[in-house]
Design an enzyme around this catalytic site. Structure first.
Site, PDB file in Angstrom:
ATOM      1  N   CYS A 343       0.836  -1.138   0.059  1.00 28.84           N
ATOM      2  CA  CYS A 343      -0.030  -0.067  -0.153  1.00 28.84           C
ATOM      3  C   CYS A 343       0.695   1.249   0.012  1.00 28.84           C
ATOM      4  CB  CYS A 343      -1.034  -0.046   1.269  1.00 28.84           C
ATOM      5  SG  CYS A 343      -2.118  -1.402   0.952  1.00 28.84           S
ATOM      6  N   GLU A 344       1.646   1.507  -1.130  1.00 27.30           N
ATOM      7  CA  GLU A 344       2.340   2.531  -1.213  1.00 27.30           C
ATOM      8  C   GLU A 344       2.364   2.824  -2.687  1.00 27.30           C
ATOM      9  OE1 GLU A 344       5.972   3.564   0.688  1.00 27.30           O
ATOM     10  OE2 GLU A 344       5.663   2.414   2.310  1.00 27.30           O
TER      11      GLU A 344
END
Ligand code: LLP
Length: 420
Positions: A343-344
């Protein structure tokens, strides 16, 4: 040259189809080729064949897997290490202590002592105080530590700023002008045999010019030190040779490098030490991954693969390029973005890249992932620690297990004070 090639339309590592490895071990997984490792070890050594006295210490930070190290140990390679953990790995792989070079800017006293106990053959000192500490510890053990002083030649290696080490603003080495004073003081200490100097100016270097300039400065320093009576019988030339992450960008070959070394060091009359990392293992490994989804994007589709920045950090950390190839390409091409599940937004391997068309469930590889790949992996987002496989002809073996979240969670504790 490496031993990853297509046969009957399917990418193989030596004689093993990638699909067989994915089926047996799952994905993501690093895959190394023993034949490629051996070939690179040979080619590098042959590039230096005109150098009389030499010691090649593989920079094991690039790939510390003990099976990889065993292959290199059998090729006569020693190890360049930067921590007590790496000393243990080199020993576990069967490398003799005397073939180990201990580099690193922050060796602790405990690490120095343990390395002396292991009979490490050379300590590359990063500052004067470290030399004093090493001398004290060695003398207290009734030993003499063989050491060289790492100098910072203030040369720009022309590589990515995060992997540049030889400029004066970098944390590595002592200013080259300070070396004579430090030599004068350290060479009187019992417990220490200061035998020479070392330098390493950076990694993934494509231009031999800066390396040769740095070696020229080392040659001058050898001369200066001898002129005041020091015995200099070792010079450590570091590592740094680049590899072709992009097929059309070709780095200098080990033979080109060897010819330059021979020219730059002629007449030095020392044993030369080398610390290659990436050039030995880079092209000997790929990261095998499976496409989870092909997600339509506003501009280009996102190929979401099951490998992520925690498995291969180089694109996120250094904007590094790794070729992406389908294991069974159809011949069709597409321009797409390739990203992992973390999640980046930084968990992106490539943007706007022309690649093989792949669909959900297909296998693909990131090439040239044998160096600074698995060793830089983490468990970020509570993902498993990526496993490693070695191929040897038509055989393959898991050489590092996938460490599952359950095992990682098992090493954590909820303290009593949170239980009431
Ligand atoms: N010797 C010393 C003292 C080093 O610091 C290094 C690498 C080497 C040898 C080996 O350099 P090589 O031949 O592999 O270029 N994680 C980064 C690379 C960091 C290199 C650190 N030092 C990357 O993935 O590009």
């Amino acid at each position: 040259m490496d031993h990853f090639a297509y046969r009957n339309g399917v990418l193989h590592a030596e004689d093993v189809p990638m699909s067989a490895i994915a089926e047996a071990v799952g994905t993501p997984v690093y895959v190394y080729s023993r034949a490629t490792l051996e070939r690179h070890a040979n080619v590098f050594r042959e590039g230096l064949q005109r150098i009389g006295r030499k010691h090649i210490a593989f920079a094991i930070k690039a790939n510390p897997n003990i099976a990889v190290l065993r292959v290199l140990a059998r090729q006569g390679y020693g190890a360049d290490v930067v921590s007590g953990g790496e000393v243990k790995r080199a020993l576990a792989a069967g490398m003799p202590g005397e073939d180990i070079v201990f580099s690193g800017v922050g060796k602790t006293r405990i690490e120095l002592r343990e390395a002396l106990e292991a009979g490490v053959g050379q300590f590359n000192l990063e500052l004067e105080e470290e030399g004093v500490a090493l001398a004290e510890i060695a003398a207290s053990m009734g030993k003499t530590a063989d050491a060289v002083l790492r100098v910072n030649p203030d040369v720009d290696a022309g590589t990515h700023a995060k992997i540049s080490t030889g400029k004066k603003e970098n944390k590595f080495g002592v200013p080259i002008g300070d070396a004579p004073g430090i030599f004068a003081r350290l060479s009187t200490l019992p417990g220490l045999n200061l035998r020479g100097i070392a330098a390493h100016i950076g990694s993934q270097i494509f231009d031999l010019g800066p390396i040769e300039a740095a070696y020229g400065k080392l040659g001058d320093l050898v001369h200066t030190l001898r002129a005041v009576g020091h015995t200099i019988d070792r010079v450590d030339l570091g590592g740094g040779l680049g590899v072709p992450y992009e097929r059309d960008k070709v780095p200098p070959s080990p033979a080109d490098y060897g010819a330059m070394v021979e020219r730059a060091t002629r007449g030095w009359d020392v044993t030369l030490y080398f610390e290659p990392g990436r050039v030995i293992v880079g092209n000997a490994g790929v990261l095998l991954t499976r496409v989870i989804w092909v997600k339509p994007g506003a501009i280009r589709p996102f190929i979401i693969v099951d490998a992520a920045m925690n498995d291969l950090a180089r694109p996120a950390m250094y904007d590094a390029w790794h070729d992406f190839e389908a294991v069974a390409p159809t011949g069709e091409r597409i321009v797409a973005n390739i990203a992992g599940p973390v999640c980046e937004s930084g968990d992106t391997f490539a943007m706007e890249r022309e690649i093989d068309v792949v669909k959900s469930g297909d296998l693909a590889v990131f090439r040239t992932a044998g160096a600074y790949g698995a060793t830089m992996a983490s468990t970020y987002n509570s993902r498993a620690l990526v496993p490693e496989v070695m191929v040897d002809g038509d055989k393959f073996a898991v050489v590092a297990d996938r460490i599952l979240p359950e095992a990682i969670i098992a090493a954590e504790r909820v303290p009593d004070f949170l239980n009431d």
